[in-house]
Scaffold this active site. Structure first.
Site, PDB file in Angstrom:
ATOM      1  N   ASP A  78       0.817  -1.216   0.000  1.00  0.00           N
ATOM      2  CA  ASP A  78       0.000   0.000   0.000  1.00  0.00           C
ATOM      3  C   ASP A  78       0.847   1.261   0.000  1.00  0.00           C
ATOM      4  OD1 ASP A  78      -2.100  -1.746   0.107  1.00  0.00           O
ATOM      5  OD2 ASP A  78      -3.162  -0.663   1.683  1.00  0.00           O
ATOM      6  N   LYS A 121      -3.786  -5.996   2.863  1.00  0.00           N
ATOM      7  CA  LYS A 121      -4.929  -6.745   2.331  1.00  0.00           C
ATOM      8  C   LYS A 121      -4.650  -8.232   2.277  1.00  0.00           C
ATOM      9  CE  LYS A 121      -6.319  -2.693   1.984  1.00  0.00           C
ATOM     10  NZ  LYS A 121      -5.003  -2.166   2.331  1.00  0.00           N
ATOM     11  N   CYS A 192       5.460  -1.950   8.384  1.00  0.00           N
ATOM     12  CA  CYS A 192       5.815  -0.616   8.880  1.00  0.00           C
ATOM     13  C   CYS A 192       5.592  -0.507  10.385  1.00  0.00           C
ATOM     14  CB  CYS A 192       5.024   0.440   8.127  1.00  0.00           C
ATOM     15  SG  CYS A 192       5.275   0.354   6.350  1.00  0.00           S
ATOM     16  N   SER A 467      -5.340   4.992   5.474  1.00  0.00           N
ATOM     17  CA  SER A 467      -4.289   4.116   5.961  1.00  0.00           C
ATOM     18  C   SER A 467      -4.346   4.071   7.475  1.00  0.00           C
ATOM     19  CB  SER A 467      -2.928   4.662   5.523  1.00  0.00           C
ATOM     20  OG  SER A 467      -1.887   4.113   6.291  1.00  0.00           O
TER      21      SER A 467
END
Length: 552
Positions: A78, A121, A192, A467
């Site tokens: 993403d 996802k 992340c 996000s």
């Protein structure tokens, strides 16, 4: 076993021949056939370390007397897809992943699955497949990334790339300082470092009972992650031989409540509403976004991780991880089976130590309510969601004038061009599941608003989504979406919009007669895509408030 239809009997001589051609010795026929669904790719930082975890899962399966078969599923990063046409494909890829796992497992008669995943996802897609197939399954999330380091301070991906980009645009930091952030913010493999969607879903998978204890927070670089992959390989063979528990036996209403409570206590990503509702649908459990709000009223936020706080995933792991947060909530947890030998509730109840600086007590929380709030009102009759853990107290209520954009790109150009003034509600529409199509994340504009110092004076409202890295007064999942003729399609520049998070209200202050006149003149704009997978997706996808799933 399910695999008997592939390996047993006279009629299966061709199948046995082909399995032998893969290198499978004849002596292994009759052992549990275990699929290891891996989302390894060189394209995603959270997935580049999976080759090691594949090996350790295979070793675990062999050690327990099973026979492993590795197969791949697609993955999208993403962070790389953000802010351009690539993000149209992110949420739709969840459905492709679920379908791919189902297809391989059914076509080859696999007895059980190890689902190796990590990012946004991919994890929910694999969980949807596990619930749909209802065969023994263990999920291994590949783990968070270490924090970056620059001149004595720790860095994280969102603050030190997306927000730093806007700070540079505003003249706050130099081009050299921005480049230093780029080079140091992401030091290696892993998802992340903050409580963004990938790490939120990893934690919730453990709370649901579909990962082994500590899988959700153990770092990608840790030997312990390899131990977990090995034990997951062993455990799946035991689950196959014991007849379960299978995913639908684990994914009860109580298990979803446990995961939601954890999400609220952590202050996690708003994307979990989409994903948990979609997973619950596959499991045959009725789950609506309103359940998040019901539990948010009684579940305090106990952790303050990035992006809204200053702790990192490595801090949460060192503080005791998922089980330690659940220890704070143990009196409210439902009991039920898990893929581990002990239930999630029993594991949480056995925790003897946790770090109170990272996981606050219930009587001294970060906030008295959970991290997510579900709103209703004249702008969102079917609901909208806000990550209230990322909103300052000053912006929990806000009234502003609308500035409307029919795409993320148009909004981003206005923000970066300095056109957005304090007192504005930025409205980004036609970015929902159908209108986008694909319900793009709006991290770029939300991070730009924060980086340009507008987080305390501007709100953002969209039928798209955010996000897990988003912070500030940003409301997403507005339903019905603009492409379906929802009220967000009728907003005009200068309209007054009221955001009242404590009251759970998002209202458009335009009288009904005027809205009626606007509706009479509204028509759905042409589809943004005319060919390919996204066109099919746009025709089949449901609203955000139902999980943005595909209708049969």
């Amino acid at each position: 076993m399910r695999s008997s239809r592939v390996v047993e009997g006279l009629e299966r001589a061709p199948s046995r021949a082909l399995l032998g051609a893969t290198g499978m010795p004849r002596s292994e026929l009759g052992k549990p056939l275990i699929g290891i669904a891996s989302s390894f790719t060189d394209l995603i930082a959270g997935h580049v370390g999976m080759r090691d975890l594949e090996r350790y899962a295979e070793k675990g399966v062999h050690a327990a007397g099973g026979y492993p078969f590795l197969f791949g599923v697609p993955g999208i990063c993403d962070g790389i897809a953000m802010g351009h046409r690539g993000m149209h494909y992110s949420l739709p890829s969840r459905e492709l992943i679920a379908d791919a796992v189902e297809s391989v497992a059914e076509a080859h008669g696999l007895d059980g699955l190890v689902l190796l995943t990590n990012c946004d996802k991919i994890t929910p897609g694999m969980l949807m497949a596990a619930a749909r197939l209802d065969i023994p399954s263990v999920v291994v999330t590949a783990g968070p990334m270490l924090s970056g380091r620059l001149e004595g301070r720790r860095l994280s991906f969102v603050r030190d790339t997306f927000e730093a980009m806007a700070r540079h645009q505003g003249g706050e930091i130099t081009a050299d300082e921005l480049e230093a952030c780029e080079e140091q913010a992401c030091p290696g493999c892993g998802s992340c470092q903050g409580l963004y969607t990938a790490n939120t879903m990893a934690c919730l998978t453990e709370a649901l009972g579909l990962s082994l204890t500590d899988c959700g927070t153990t770092l990608a670089v840790a030997a312990k992650k390899r131990h977990i992959a090995f034990r997951s390989g062993q455990r799946i063979v035991s689950l196959v031989r014991d007849g379960g528990p299978t995913p639908r036996q684990i994914l009860t209403r109580g298990a979803f409540d446990n995961a939601i409570r954890l999400d609220l206590a952590l202050g996690g990503s708003t994307n979990t509403l989409l994903h948990l509702c979609a997973i619950a649908r596959e499991a045959g459990v009725d789950l609506a976004p309103e359940r998040f709000d019901e539990l948010s009223r009684e579940t305090p936020q106990l952790c303050a991780l990035r992006p809204a706080g200053d702790h990192f995933m490595e801090d949460l792991d060192a503080a005791g991880g998922v089980k330690a947060v659940l220890r704070r909530l143990v009196d409210d947890l439902a009991d039920g089976p898990s893929v581990d030998e002990a239930s999630v509730r029993a594991t949480a109840g056995a925790v003897a130590w946790l770090d109170e600086a990272v996981i606050r007590p219930k009587d001294d929380p970060v906030r008295p309510e959970g991290g997510i709030a579900v709103l209703h009102g004249t702008l969102c009759p079917d609901g909208a969601v806000v990550k209230q853990s990322g909103v300052s107290q000053a912006m929990m209520t806000f009234t502003g004038t609308a500035r409307c954009f029919d795409s993320e790109e148009a909004a981003m150009a206005a923000i970066m061009g300095g056109e957005i003034r304090p007192g504005t509600v930025v409205v980004i529409r036609y970015e929902g599941p159908r209108g986008g199509p694909g319900m793009r994340e709006m991290l770029a504009p939300t991070a730009a608003l924060m980086g340009m110092g507008l987080g305390e004076s501007v709100a953002l409202v969209t039928d798209g989504r955010f996000s897990g890295g988003t912070r500030g007064p940003c409301v997403g999942h507005v339903s019905p979406e603009a492409a379906a003729g929802g009220p967000i399609a009728l907003v005009r520049d200068g309209d007054e919009i009221v955001l009242d998070i404590p009251g759970r209200v998002l209202a458009l202050n335009v009288d009904a007669d005027e809205l009626g006149r606007r509706r009479a003149g509204w028509s759905e704009p042409p589809a943004k895509v005319a060919t390919g997978w996204l066109l099919r997706y746009a025709r089949l996808v449901t609203s955000a408030n139902t999980g943005a799933v595909l209708e049969a």
